[in-house]
Write a protein that holds these residues in place. Structure first.
Motif, mmCIF file in Angstrom:
data_model
loop_
_atom_site.group_PDB
_atom_site.id
_atom_site.type_symbol
_atom_site.label_atom_id
_atom_site.label_comp_id
_atom_site.label_asym_id
_atom_site.label_seq_id
_atom_site.Cartn_x
_atom_site.Cartn_y
_atom_site.Cartn_z
ATOM 1 N N ALA A 66 0.829 -1.207 0.000
ATOM 2 C CA ALA A 66 0.000 0.000 0.000
ATOM 3 C C ALA A 66 0.864 1.257 0.000
ATOM 4 O O ALA A 66 0.509 2.280 -0.615
ATOM 5 C CB ALA A 66 -0.937 0.000 1.201
ATOM 6 N N ALA A 67 2.024 1.179 0.649
ATOM 7 C CA ALA A 67 2.898 2.359 0.729
ATOM 8 C C ALA A 67 3.363 2.828 -0.643
ATOM 9 O O ALA A 67 3.640 4.013 -0.845
ATOM 10 C CB ALA A 67 4.102 2.043 1.612
ATOM 11 N N ASP A 68 3.417 1.898 -1.630
ATOM 12 C CA ASP A 68 3.875 2.272 -2.977
ATOM 13 C C ASP A 68 2.816 3.008 -3.782
ATOM 14 O O ASP A 68 3.098 3.449 -4.909
ATOM 15 C CB ASP A 68 4.314 1.023 -3.747
ATOM 16 N N THR A 90 7.351 -3.052 -6.817
ATOM 17 C CA THR A 90 6.864 -4.142 -7.672
ATOM 18 C C THR A 90 5.459 -4.561 -7.255
ATOM 19 O O THR A 90 4.982 -4.251 -6.153
ATOM 20 C CB THR A 90 7.772 -5.380 -7.602
ATOM 21 N N CYS A 91 4.808 -5.274 -8.132
ATOM 22 C CA CYS A 91 3.486 -5.852 -7.857
ATOM 23 C C CYS A 91 3.377 -7.167 -8.618
ATOM 24 O O CYS A 91 4.184 -7.457 -9.507
ATOM 25 C CB CYS A 91 2.367 -4.894 -8.262
ATOM 26 N N GLY A 97 -9.621 -14.701 -4.343
ATOM 27 C CA GLY A 97 -9.498 -15.911 -3.535
ATOM 28 C C GLY A 97 -8.101 -16.484 -3.467
ATOM 29 O O GLY A 97 -7.852 -17.415 -2.689
ATOM 30 N N GLN A 98 -7.176 -15.943 -4.250
ATOM 31 C CA GLN A 98 -5.823 -16.482 -4.241
ATOM 32 C C GLN A 98 -5.029 -15.991 -3.023
ATOM 33 O O GLN A 98 -5.309 -14.945 -2.442
ATOM 34 C CB GLN A 98 -5.087 -16.102 -5.530
ATOM 35 N N HIS A 99 -4.006 -16.800 -2.677
ATOM 36 C CA HIS A 99 -3.166 -16.501 -1.521
ATOM 37 C C HIS A 99 -2.372 -15.226 -1.748
ATOM 38 O O HIS A 99 -1.768 -15.034 -2.816
ATOM 39 C CB HIS A 99 -2.219 -17.680 -1.277
ATOM 40 N N MET A 100 -2.370 -14.337 -0.745
ATOM 41 C CA MET A 100 -1.600 -13.106 -0.839
ATOM 42 C C MET A 100 -0.104 -13.424 -0.722
ATOM 43 O O MET A 100 0.325 -14.115 0.203
ATOM 44 C CB MET A 100 -1.996 -12.146 0.283
ATOM 45 N N PRO A 101 0.700 -12.913 -1.655
ATOM 46 C CA PRO A 101 2.140 -13.188 -1.607
ATOM 47 C C PRO A 101 2.823 -12.442 -0.458
ATOM 48 O O PRO A 101 2.301 -11.448 0.061
ATOM 49 C CB PRO A 101 2.641 -12.683 -2.960
ATOM 50 N N GLU A 102 3.970 -12.968 -0.054
ATOM 51 C CA GLU A 102 4.760 -12.310 0.986
ATOM 52 C C GLU A 102 5.076 -10.881 0.563
ATOM 53 O O GLU A 102 5.366 -10.607 -0.605
ATOM 54 C CB GLU A 102 6.068 -13.066 1.221
ATOM 55 N N GLY A 103 5.017 -9.958 1.495
ATOM 56 C CA GLY A 103 5.353 -8.563 1.239
ATOM 57 C C GLY A 103 4.183 -7.716 0.804
ATOM 58 O O GLY A 103 4.241 -6.481 0.893
ATOM 59 N N ALA A 104 3.093 -8.341 0.330
ATOM 60 C CA ALA A 104 1.922 -7.587 -0.139
ATOM 61 C C ALA A 104 0.941 -7.386 1.005
ATOM 62 O O ALA A 104 0.702 -8.291 1.806
ATOM 63 C CB ALA A 104 1.242 -8.315 -1.284
ATOM 64 N N ASP A 105 0.370 -6.179 1.090
ATOM 65 C CA ASP A 105 -0.625 -5.912 2.126
ATOM 66 C C ASP A 105 -1.900 -5.282 1.564
ATOM 67 O O ASP A 105 -2.777 -4.860 2.305
ATOM 68 C CB ASP A 105 -0.041 -5.025 3.225
ATOM 69 N N ALA A 106 -2.005 -5.222 0.220
ATOM 70 C CA ALA A 106 -3.203 -4.642 -0.397
ATOM 71 C C ALA A 106 -3.312 -5.152 -1.832
ATOM 72 O O ALA A 106 -2.349 -5.674 -2.405
ATOM 73 C CB ALA A 106 -3.129 -3.121 -0.381
ATOM 74 N N LEU A 126 -4.107 3.123 -2.176
ATOM 75 C CA LEU A 126 -4.603 2.058 -1.305
ATOM 76 C C LEU A 126 -4.149 2.287 0.124
ATOM 77 O O LEU A 126 -3.131 2.952 0.372
ATOM 78 C CB LEU A 126 -4.070 0.697 -1.770
ATOM 79 N N HIS A 127 -4.896 1.688 1.054
ATOM 80 C CA HIS A 127 -4.441 1.635 2.439
ATOM 81 C C HIS A 127 -4.183 0.170 2.779
ATOM 82 O O HIS A 127 -4.741 -0.736 2.131
ATOM 83 C CB HIS A 127 -5.455 2.260 3.398
ATOM 84 N N PRO A 128 -3.351 -0.128 3.767
ATOM 85 C CA PRO A 128 -3.061 -1.519 4.114
ATOM 86 C C PRO A 128 -4.339 -2.296 4.423
ATOM 87 O O PRO A 128 -5.227 -1.828 5.135
ATOM 88 C CB PRO A 128 -2.169 -1.390 5.356
#
Length: 396
Positions: A66-68, A90-91, A97-106, A126-128
């Motif tokens: 979200a910070a990006d 990066t994104c 429904g898919q699993h959120m990858p490490e490092g992503a919060d939004a 976006l916000h976290p």
């Protein structure tokens, strides 16, 4: 036994008195969730784990930090590199429904982006946690999913299956003994035309099908003659059932022995109700088991079965009573009733028009088959005029 009805108990009072005397079943069994729709839970069902058990995307789009996205807008977009991992700048593409990858919060909705090869133009901030489903968002571990006494539905089975639950503990289905009484009856297996004064015994089959529909297991008994000793023996042979329904022998004729036998073997709570058709209905207990004594005339018996048999069976089964299905309609002609009686007037539905069929004729079963429902006329109303809007209770 006195051969006249000295009292005619109001339907609501009779029903309340009867149901108050019934003790629900305590027997339970474990069954597969595939077999549980329509069954009643005998214990609380506890969630064994979280659903979801991982952080997941709630949208189709791109997972990112979200910070990006700080300050991003259509007029001031932010460019991020498409990548297999999420880190600063990066994104990665993600589906609902898919699993959120490490490092992503939004998750950025795809509608707020423009793809430019391996670069993604981000056009919103976006916000976290935005568009992200947390662990246990749907169901929390150790949460009560369904309370004891819950009537299970197909959608409930889906919830159970999603948690890996394969069996549940439910109350056993009540066994309902069905005892037809009458010297004029011959069994359905009889292939010849019955002689004058004789009739095929069809009430048991009708009762049994409704028992199954309402959550019970019918136990059929052979036709019993109008004889006190044989009626008493039939009740004795079926006392292991959870409920008894006796068809016929309930009125005040010389051979209507059923209420007297119930009174001698247990407790006769009610005999004679303000119900039309269905006045001769008797209700009681034998060995603590509820007994519904319904008139042998089919239409009267069916009304008594709906009014008293269904709620009694549902209480024995620990299940909520089945609500009536009601539609609004306009009467094509006047319907009348007997003052002091809760009257069930049979009607034929034609769209939103209800054509009265009859309010009398307790022995005419075809009047039920020809009709789609009842207009219920309360005790203190003489009837309803033509063009009145009425509630029609649909026949199941």
């Amino acid at each position: 036994m006195d051969r006249i009805f000295k009292e005619r108990m109001p339907v609501s009072q009779a029903k309340e008195k009867f149901l108050a005397s019934i003790v629900p079943l305590t027997r339970t069994e474990d069954i597969s969730i595939r077999d549980c729709p329509g069954r009643v839970l005998a214990t609380h069902t506890i969630a064994p784990r979280n659903v979801p058990h991982f952080r997941r995307s709630a949208m189709d789009g791109y997972a990112m930090r979200a910070a990006d996205t700080l300050g991003a807008s259509p007029l001031n977009p932010v460019m991020l590199q498409l990548s297999d991992v999420v880190e600063e700048g990066t994104c990665t593409r993600i589906g609902t429904g898919q699993h959120m990858p490490e490092g992503a919060d939004a998750v950025m909705m795809i509608e707020d982006t423009i793809s430019m090869g391996d670069m993604i133009e981000i056009r919103a901030q976006l916000h976290p946690g935005k568009n992200v489903g947390d662990i246990g968002e749907d169901i929390r571990k150790n949460e009560i999913l369904f309370n004891k006494g819950h009537l299970l539905r197909a959608c409930d089975v889906g919830v159970l299956a999603s948690l890996g639950i394969r069996e549940v503990k439910v109350y056993c289905k009540p066994v309902v003994a069905i005892i037809p009484v009458g010297d004029d009856l011959v069994p359905l297996s009889y292939t010849e035309l019955p002689s004058a004064g004789k009739n095929l015994e069809s009430n048991s089959l009708m009762i049994g099908l409704y028992v199954e529909q309402w959550g019970g297991v019918p136990k059929y008994h052979n036709i019993v003659p109008e004889d006190t000793a044989q009626i008493e023996q039939a009740i004795k042979e079926n006392i292991d059932a959870d409920m008894l329904i006796i068809s016929g022998g309930t009125s005040v004729g010389e051979k209507d022995f059923v209420p007297g036998v119930v009174a001698s073997r247990g407790e006769l709570l009610v005999h004679g109700v303000g119900l039309s058709p269905g006045k001769p209905t008797a209700l009681g207990l034998v060995n603590g088991k509820p007994v519904v004594c319904m008139p042998g005339y089919p239409a009267a018996g069916l009304v008594a079965l709906f009014v008293f048999g269904r709620p009694a069976l549902r209480k024995v089964a620990n299940a909520p009573d089945v609500p009536d299905v009601i539609v609004k309609a306009q009467l094509s002609s006047k319907v009348t009733s007997r003052e002091g009686y809760l009257s069930y007037a049979r009607v034929i539905l034609d769209g939103r028009t209800a054509h009265p069929l009859m309010t009398a004729g307790a022995g005419i079963l075809s009047s039920i088959a020809k009709s789609q429902g009842f207009v219920i006329i309360t005790e203190h109303v003489e009837g309803y005029e033509k063009d009145s809007e009425v509630d029609v209770v649909l026949i199941e």
